[in-house]
Structure formats: structure tokens, C-alpha cells
Design an enzyme around this catalytic site. Sequence first.
Site, PDB file in Angstrom:
ATOM      1  N   THR A   1      22.502 -11.889 -10.619  1.00 34.81           N
ATOM      2  CA  THR A   1      22.824 -10.692 -11.404  1.00 34.81           C
ATOM      3  C   THR A   1      23.234 -11.012 -12.839  1.00 34.81           C
ATOM      4  O   THR A   1      23.043 -10.192 -13.712  1.00 34.81           O
ATOM      5  CB  THR A   1      23.970  -9.888 -10.742  1.00 34.81           C
ATOM      6  OG1 THR A   1      25.052 -10.778 -10.473  1.00 34.81           O
ATOM      7  CG2 THR A   1      23.535  -9.272  -9.428  1.00 34.81           C
TER       8      THR A   1
ATOM      9  N   ASP B   1      21.874 -24.172  -7.809  1.00 33.76           N
ATOM     10  CA  ASP B   1      23.249 -23.678  -7.853  1.00 33.76           C
ATOM     11  C   ASP B   1      24.153 -24.272  -6.770  1.00 33.76           C
ATOM     12  O   ASP B   1      25.310 -24.573  -7.029  1.00 33.76           O
ATOM     13  CB  ASP B   1      23.287 -22.141  -7.834  1.00 33.76           C
ATOM     14  CG  ASP B   1      22.197 -21.529  -6.973  1.00 33.76           C
ATOM     15  OD1 ASP B   1      21.689 -22.246  -6.067  1.00 33.76           O
ATOM     16  OD2 ASP B   1      21.861 -20.358  -7.182  1.00 33.76           O
TER      17      ASP B   1
END
Length: 318
Positions: free
Chosen positions: A12, A107
Site C-alpha cells: 500500500t 521484504d
Amino acid sequence: MSLIVAVDIGGTQIRAAAYELNSITPFAQKKTRTRTSEPGVFDRLVDTIEAVWQPGRVDAIGIASPGPLDPHTGTILDTPNIKEWVNFPVGPRLCETFGVPVYLDNDANMAGLAEWQYGAGRGHKDLLYLTVSTGIGGGVISNGKLLQGFRGMAAELGHITVDPNGPLCGCGHRGHIESFASGPAIARYVAEQMKAGKDSLLRDTPKPTAVQVAEAARDGDELAISAFERAGYYLGIAVANYLATFDPSIVIFGGGASQAGDLLFLPFQESLKKNVFHPHYLDDLTITKAALGDDAGLLGALALARLALEQDERQKSR
Ligand SMILES: [Zn+2]
């Protein structure tokens, strides 16, 4: 004084932050939405980095990105959150734009690296990081080094099979640990069992979230409790496999599911004890929660760039 710019490309948000030498408190930071109605994620990424850029002072850029990706070439292979990036050389493109070295990794690996350098895993040489959230991801430090593998695809710990006849995983295969123990997997199990006729406090919520399942379990709901027991059981099998493979001294849990506490961790620990190849793996094994929260990706990208620059320095001085 020289700076490192760290970037976390999330589903996001894109976050960029500039850090001075030895500091883990950002000197400047900026956030942008990853997805908007317009394409051009790369342009938004460049704008976000420019917002923290200090001309002539930045030594390198480190990036935490959703994978799968190739950290050796800085290329995103494909990623569900950014459809326009397929075989996209984000590392080389940023290096061209900003004129400094760019280091990139996924990540989960970056969160593991951050926990090792700055968080719950400091002082350990063999560390296993597991994020249990909407998906399951992992990062492994082995003998004081981030394990990347030949293709840069090591430590995809969510996609190991714990039951070949198990539920369908988000990746399309069956019975991966992610399909049993991620938040959505726990919620989906409860929904399926209610559809099949099991009663539950959640009977008026045909599609509960994992948070709702956790609430029902705390209220004593048997189905909800059994969903966490099942997830913990399979997580114990998975971690037993990781212990036999990597032999870490610490296992760190990150992500939303680590908030489930004993609902998940008691059945997990019981299953781990039962399934581990040899009890010696559990001697002096620390099992703990992640310390860095939402900043883990950013701090991992920072650590990746710092470690790479240090390694370059060492090679030059030889
Ligand atoms: Zn999978």
C-alpha cells in the site's frame, strides 16, 4: 556526513528514509501510496526517494521489495501487488537515475536482516525470522550472513509443503505452511467448517477475519480455538523442518499472527517438541517476537546497503 537512503516498497505504501552513519533514526522520510488509479509506480518511487535526497551526500540506496525478485541483478520477477512490474530491473534503473549503488532484496529477508542487526536477534549468528501475516515469509541469517542462495530465492519459508493433500496455497500449490497458518488460512478454515455444519459463536459471520476468529477463541469458541490449534500444529512441523535445515540459535516471529499469543504459540510449541528431529535443536533455542514492527523493512534495506558498502571497503583495502 554521508547518508544511506532506505526504501520499503509495500503493497500500500512506498516509504523512503535517509539515515546518517551508524544511526537507525531517519534524518528525513517520505511516504507515498504504491497504487493509485494511474500507472507509473517507478515514477512515484523516484519522487519518494527525491523527497529525502541530499545531493552529493548519499552513498547507496537499499530497497526492501515484495518478491519474487533477483537480488543479484536487482530485478523484480513479478509481484502480485505491482502488476506493471514483470522482470522489471528496478535496481539498475534507480542506479541510472541517482548515480549510486542500489541493493535490493525481498521484504521478509530484509525484516530478518533488520531484526539481526538492530532488533530481537542482535548478537546471534544463526537466526531464523518468520513473518506470519496475510502470507508467511522468512529470512535466514546463517553463520553471520544473510542467506540468499544461487538465484537469490533462498528462505521462501512460507512455501514448504507440510501436507501434500492440504489446502490450496496462494501460490497455486497445495499444503504449503502458508495455506494452514497465515491469517487468511485460519479464517478460511473456520468459514469452511461452519459451512460444513460446525456451530460457532461466529455463525452470523460467514466470512470471519483472523482477528474475529481470535476474539471468538478468547471467548471460548471451540471451532475458533481448534483453528489456532491446527495452525500451530502445522507451524510446529514447519519450524521442526527449518531447525533441521538451518540449526538457528533464535527463531523470531513477526507479522500480525504473532499477536494471537498463546492461542497459536502453545499448540505450536507442543507440535515443535513432538516433531523436531532431535531434542538437542531446542537446547538454548530462543523463540521470541520481532522487535522492530513496521520499520523492519526499511531498517533491513538500510542494513543491506551498509553491509554491502562495508564489504566493498574491505575488498578495496586488500
Ligand atoms: Zn505456497
